[in-house]
Design a protein around this motif. Sequence first.
Motif, short mmCIF file in Angstrom:
data_model
loop_
_atom_site.label_atom_id
_atom_site.label_comp_id
_atom_site.label_asym_id
_atom_site.label_seq_id
_atom_site.Cartn_x
_atom_site.Cartn_y
_atom_site.Cartn_z
N CYS A 190 -37.39 -19.58 -10.81
CA CYS A 190 -37.22 -19.67 -12.26
C CYS A 190 -38.51 -19.26 -12.96
O CYS A 190 -39.61 -19.53 -12.47
N THR A 191 -38.36 -18.62 -14.10
CA THR A 191 -39.51 -18.30 -14.94
C THR A 191 -39.20 -18.67 -16.37
O THR A 191 -38.04 -18.63 -16.80
N GLY A 192 -40.23 -19.08 -17.12
CA GLY A 192 -40.00 -19.48 -18.49
C GLY A 192 -41.26 -20.01 -19.14
O GLY A 192 -42.38 -19.79 -18.67
N TYR A 193 -41.06 -20.73 -20.24
CA TYR A 193 -42.16 -21.36 -20.96
C TYR A 193 -42.35 -22.79 -20.45
O TYR A 193 -41.38 -23.47 -20.11
N LEU A 194 -43.60 -23.24 -20.43
CA LEU A 194 -43.90 -24.63 -20.10
C LEU A 194 -45.00 -25.11 -21.03
O LEU A 194 -46.13 -24.62 -20.98
N SER A 195 -44.66 -26.06 -21.89
CA SER A 195 -45.62 -26.54 -22.89
C SER A 195 -46.63 -27.50 -22.26
O SER A 195 -46.47 -27.94 -21.11
N ASP A 196 -47.67 -27.83 -23.02
CA ASP A 196 -48.66 -28.82 -22.61
C ASP A 196 -48.40 -30.18 -23.24
O ASP A 196 -49.30 -31.02 -23.30
N ILE A 197 -47.20 -30.39 -23.73
CA ILE A 197 -46.85 -31.66 -24.36
C ILE A 197 -47.07 -32.81 -23.38
O ILE A 197 -46.61 -32.77 -22.25
N ALA A 198 -47.80 -33.84 -23.83
CA ALA A 198 -48.08 -35.06 -23.05
C ALA A 198 -48.96 -34.80 -21.84
O ALA A 198 -49.03 -35.64 -20.94
N VAL A 199 -49.63 -33.66 -21.79
CA VAL A 199 -50.57 -33.36 -20.71
C VAL A 199 -51.98 -33.59 -21.25
O VAL A 199 -52.35 -33.09 -22.32
N LEU A 200 -52.79 -34.34 -20.50
CA LEU A 200 -54.14 -34.63 -20.94
C LEU A 200 -55.00 -33.37 -20.91
O LEU A 200 -54.85 -32.53 -20.03
N PRO A 201 -55.92 -33.22 -21.88
CA PRO A 201 -56.83 -32.07 -21.85
C PRO A 201 -57.82 -32.22 -20.70
O PRO A 201 -57.96 -33.31 -20.14
N PRO A 202 -58.50 -31.13 -20.31
CA PRO A 202 -58.48 -29.82 -20.98
C PRO A 202 -57.24 -29.03 -20.63
O PRO A 202 -56.68 -29.18 -19.55
N HIS A 203 -56.81 -28.18 -21.56
CA HIS A 203 -55.64 -27.35 -21.36
C HIS A 203 -56.07 -25.90 -21.14
O HIS A 203 -56.93 -25.39 -21.85
N SER A 204 -55.47 -25.26 -20.16
CA SER A 204 -55.68 -23.82 -20.00
C SER A 204 -54.80 -23.08 -20.99
O SER A 204 -53.89 -23.66 -21.59
N ALA A 205 -55.07 -21.80 -21.18
CA ALA A 205 -54.26 -21.00 -22.09
C ALA A 205 -52.81 -20.99 -21.62
O ALA A 205 -52.53 -20.91 -20.42
N ILE A 206 -51.88 -21.08 -22.57
CA ILE A 206 -50.46 -21.05 -22.23
C ILE A 206 -50.11 -19.69 -21.62
O ILE A 206 -50.57 -18.65 -22.08
N ASP A 207 -49.31 -19.73 -20.58
CA ASP A 207 -48.85 -18.52 -19.91
C ASP A 207 -47.38 -18.73 -19.58
O ASP A 207 -46.87 -19.86 -19.65
N PHE A 208 -46.66 -17.68 -19.25
CA PHE A 208 -45.35 -17.89 -18.67
C PHE A 208 -45.54 -18.63 -17.35
O PHE A 208 -46.53 -18.44 -16.65
N SER A 209 -44.59 -19.49 -17.02
CA SER A 209 -44.72 -20.34 -15.85
C SER A 209 -43.59 -20.06 -14.86
O SER A 209 -42.55 -19.51 -15.23
N ALA A 210 -43.83 -20.44 -13.60
CA ALA A 210 -42.81 -20.30 -12.55
C ALA A 210 -42.58 -21.65 -11.90
O ALA A 210 -43.52 -22.42 -11.68
#
Length: 265
Positions: A190-210
């Motif tokens: 599967c491929t798609g979007y994956l948000s950083d909602i409820a994930v503790l920082p630091p956050h990497s740049a958003i990318d398409f996810s698998a």
Amino acid sequence: MQIRVGFNLLLRCERATPMIVILGVHESRASDLLEADPLQLLPKVPCQAYIDTYGNHCNRLLAPAGPMRLRGTGLVADRGLPDPVLPWLEQQPVEQLPDHALLFLLASRFCESDLLTNFAWSQFGQVAEGWQRVQAICDFVYQHVRFDYNRSSPTKSALQTFESRVGVCRDFAHLAIALCRCMNIPARYCTGYLSDIAVLPPHSAIDFSAWFEAYLGQGWHVFDPRNNTPRIGRILIARGRDAADVALTTSFGPSVLESFEVWAA
């Protein structure tokens, strides 16, 4: 919860090049789209939509020589709940699997389950069948493979990831899929979007996810060996046997990705 998703890609082709693009939110989430996410092309060129063998929405076009920008953005309604964890789900015997699941037991371009079978049975053969076995595979991949953006390639396979012990989310998913198939568990990429909602920082740049889905009980269920924890805001774009089936762009000639931006927040 509402999640704004989108992308902005800049490609360059040496000459006019046929191309397939898979970048829209998957049909299974169509009812959640509060604002549609049509593909926008600059320069504008004719674009023909079709549905592929796996039910994914695709666009085919002739990219002009020189730069071409691909854009899209949409607003998705999401339950705001983490991926379900259902440890009671059982593994179906191969002879009882539905016909549509059998394809996802076979070795594929990036998931050489035939080359990993002996290892898989020695490693996971004593683990309880069902959800526990798939989770044990995810745990192994998460612990065995180190994430590194600079240590992957478009041609890297599950076996190569197993041997090198490093890769990106695509490689984590391919290895887990191959090991599941070794254990007679249908698994699809599967491929798609994956948000950083409820994930503790630091956050990497958003990318398409698998990630991948395994067939347990009477349906398909999400597993994510890269993060190995339930996440919120997972929005599917496409499914297939492996990344070859769901490449975001497939060009039938030389092309270069010059810039790449993704958002999901």
